[in-house]
Design a protein around this motif. Structure first.
Motif, PDB file in Angstrom:
ATOM      1  N   LEU A 124       0.831  -1.197   0.000  1.00 41.67           N
ATOM      2  CA  LEU A 124       0.000   0.000   0.000  1.00 41.67           C
ATOM      3  C   LEU A 124       0.873   1.258   0.000  1.00 41.67           C
ATOM      4  N   GLU A 125       1.958   1.211   0.757  1.00 43.58           N
ATOM      5  CA  GLU A 125       2.870   2.354   0.813  1.00 43.58           C
ATOM      6  C   GLU A 125       3.449   2.664  -0.556  1.00 43.58           C
ATOM      7  N   HIS A 126       3.835   1.638  -1.314  1.00 44.60           N
ATOM      8  CA  HIS A 126       4.392   1.854  -2.651  1.00 44.60           C
ATOM      9  C   HIS A 126       3.358   2.502  -3.564  1.00 44.60           C
ATOM     10  N   ALA A 127       2.110   2.045  -3.494  1.00 42.02           N
ATOM     11  CA  ALA A 127       1.055   2.615  -4.328  1.00 42.02           C
ATOM     12  C   ALA A 127       0.795   4.078  -3.969  1.00 42.02           C
ATOM     13  N   ALA A 128       0.790   4.379  -2.674  1.00 41.78           N
ATOM     14  CA  ALA A 128       0.560   5.756  -2.239  1.00 41.78           C
ATOM     15  C   ALA A 128       1.713   6.660  -2.663  1.00 41.78           C
ATOM     16  N   ARG A 129       2.931   6.142  -2.623  1.00 41.97           N
ATOM     17  CA  ARG A 129       4.092   6.933  -3.033  1.00 41.97           C
ATOM     18  C   ARG A 129       3.993   7.306  -4.518  1.00 41.97           C
ATOM     19  N   ASP A 130       3.558   6.354  -5.342  1.00 38.52           N
ATOM     20  CA  ASP A 130       3.390   6.629  -6.770  1.00 38.52           C
ATOM     21  C   ASP A 130       2.341   7.718  -6.995  1.00 38.52           C
ATOM     22  N   ARG A 131       1.275   7.684  -6.207  1.00 39.09           N
ATOM     23  CA  ARG A 131       0.238   8.714  -6.324  1.00 39.09           C
ATOM     24  C   ARG A 131       0.781  10.085  -5.953  1.00 39.09           C
ATOM     25  N   ALA A 132       1.609  10.149  -4.909  1.00 33.03           N
ATOM     26  CA  ALA A 132       2.200  11.419  -4.491  1.00 33.03           C
ATOM     27  C   ALA A 132       3.120  11.975  -5.578  1.00 33.03           C
ATOM     28  N   LYS A 133       3.915  11.110  -6.192  1.00 32.24           N
ATOM     29  CA  LYS A 133       4.826  11.553  -7.244  1.00 32.24           C
ATOM     30  C   LYS A 133       4.077  12.086  -8.459  1.00 32.24           C
ATOM     31  N   ALA A 134       2.900  11.536  -8.710  1.00 34.93           N
ATOM     32  CA  ALA A 134       2.106  11.975  -9.854  1.00 34.93           C
ATOM     33  C   ALA A 134       1.472  13.349  -9.621  1.00 34.93           C
ATOM     34  N   GLN A 135       1.299  13.745  -8.360  1.00 28.55           N
ATOM     35  CA  GLN A 135       0.596  14.988  -8.046  1.00 28.55           C
ATOM     36  C   GLN A 135       1.518  16.113  -7.579  1.00 28.55           C
ATOM     37  N   LEU A 136       2.673  15.767  -7.031  1.00 29.27           N
ATOM     38  CA  LEU A 136       3.567  16.765  -6.461  1.00 29.27           C
ATOM     39  C   LEU A 136       4.919  16.724  -7.147  1.00 29.27           C
ATOM     40  N   ALA A 137       5.543  17.893  -7.280  1.00 25.91           N
ATOM     41  CA  ALA A 137       6.848  17.966  -7.938  1.00 25.91           C
ATOM     42  C   ALA A 137       7.987  18.204  -6.956  1.00 25.91           C
ATOM     43  N   ARG A 138       7.726  18.944  -5.880  1.00 27.86           N
ATOM     44  CA  ARG A 138       8.782  19.274  -4.928  1.00 27.86           C
ATOM     45  C   ARG A 138       8.221  19.288  -3.516  1.00 27.86           C
ATOM     46  N   GLY A 139       9.129  19.168  -2.551  1.00 25.74           N
ATOM     47  CA  GLY A 139       8.756  19.272  -1.147  1.00 25.74           C
ATOM     48  C   GLY A 139       9.060  18.001  -0.374  1.00 25.74           C
ATOM     49  N   HIS A 140       9.269  18.169   0.933  1.00 29.05           N
ATOM     50  CA  HIS A 140       9.415  17.032   1.841  1.00 29.05           C
ATOM     51  C   HIS A 140       8.028  16.697   2.372  1.00 29.05           C
ATOM     52  N   VAL A 141       7.545  15.506   2.063  1.00 27.45           N
ATOM     53  CA  VAL A 141       6.194  15.101   2.445  1.00 27.45           C
ATOM     54  C   VAL A 141       6.274  13.958   3.452  1.00 27.45           C
ATOM     55  N   GLN A 142       5.553  14.096   4.553  1.00 22.82           N
ATOM     56  CA  GLN A 142       5.437  13.032   5.546  1.00 22.82           C
ATOM     57  C   GLN A 142       3.981  12.578   5.576  1.00 22.82           C
TER      58      GLN A 142
END
Length: 293
Positions: free
Chosen positions: A47-65
């Protein structure tokens, strides 16, 4: 006009599926690139891997927790005791108890030791898949709210940066006005200085030649023209919307280079004042673009 985004934001979204309830918390701050860190319960790596891919598709920069809290209904949950582990712990502690080194443990204390008491995971494959889909859908909602928060920061940054560009533009126009009168001023200043030094007249053609050399060295028109181009480029990037933070950061360095050259060529107090004011504005511009996605 596309939206300008910042990199600071927060979102908290709760969801549920069957006997589970869960909460996503997302926080983001400035970063040169995109770095997403997840904190999920054990067993949810996929699930973490899938969520990470979604974050990369929507955001370009920043430290996200991103943190996921997952709870299962106590009414539906069954537990079991690992009797072998419990017995091993009791036997291992007997010598210490017999010598009086430690007190005899309480039963609830033994149950609190990791691995003694476990929850039964009676979950079907279909139920597990449905739960994961529900968690990811909630993550998408949280991600959208995070983006909205970052866009609100971006709107504020857009206003600040536009105001600073206006200030730089006004100062640049003041410098243009002074630059137009500089050749005559240089000639007069040069004539006065030479007359004081030579205590006599200098041939007009020689005076004009020397003054021209000084005027060329002190010419700031190229720097002023490049500043005009940089201001136009910055406005185009702001209108383009994120992700433009890296480009704006590079442009701020170009601003700084031209203003430093202008200050080094300054030959009068008014132009020096304008150059220093422009440098302060450029520093403010560069500081603010560090927040732009």
């Amino acid at each position: 006009m596309a939206a300008l985004s910042g990199m600071t934001g927060f979102a908290r979204v709760a969801g549920s599926y069957g006997r589970w309830s869960f909460v996503w918390e997302l926080k983001s701050v400035n970063g040169k690139g995109l770095e997403a860190r997840f904190r999920t319960p054990p067993g949810y790596d996929a699930l973490e891997h899938a969520a990470r891919d979604r974050a990369k598709a929507q955001l370009a920069r920043g430290h996200v927790q991103a943190g996921l809290q997952l709870d299962r209904s106590a009414a539906e949950e069954s537990v079991s005791i690992d009797h072998d582990r419990l017995q091993a712990l009791i036997e291992a502690g007997q010598p210490y108890i017999a010598r009086g080194d430690v007190a005899a443990p309480h039963f609830d204390g033994l149950l609190a030791i990791k691995g003694v008491l476990t929850a039964e995971e009676d979950v079907s494959e279909a139920e597990a898949e449905g739960l994961q889909n529900a968690i990811l859908q909630t993550f998408d909602t949280a991600l959208s709210e995070l983006k909205l928060a970052r866009e609100e920061e971006g709107a504020a940054l857009h206003g600040i940066l536009s105001t600073v560009l206006d200030e730089i533009g006004e100062l640049q126009q003041q410098a243009v006005t002074i630059a137009a009168s500089r050749p005559d001023a240089i000639m007069e200043k040069f004539r006065t200085k030479l007359s004081e030094l030579l205590k006599g007249e200098l041939p007009e053609d020689r005076l004009a030649q020397e003054a021209a050399i000084l005027a060329v060295k002190a010419d700031i028109r190229e720097e002023l023209d490049r500043l005009t181009a940089h201001i136009e480029s910055a406005r185009e990037l702001l209108a383009q919307g994120s992700p433009v933070g890296r480009k704006l950061d590079f442009l701020s360095q170009e601003f700084n280079r031209e203003v430093n050259t202008l200050c080094s060529k300054s030959g009068d107090s008014e132009l020096t004042r304008i150059g220093l004011a422009m440098k302060a504005a450029v520093d403010q511009f560069r500081e603010q673009v560090q927040n732009v996605e």
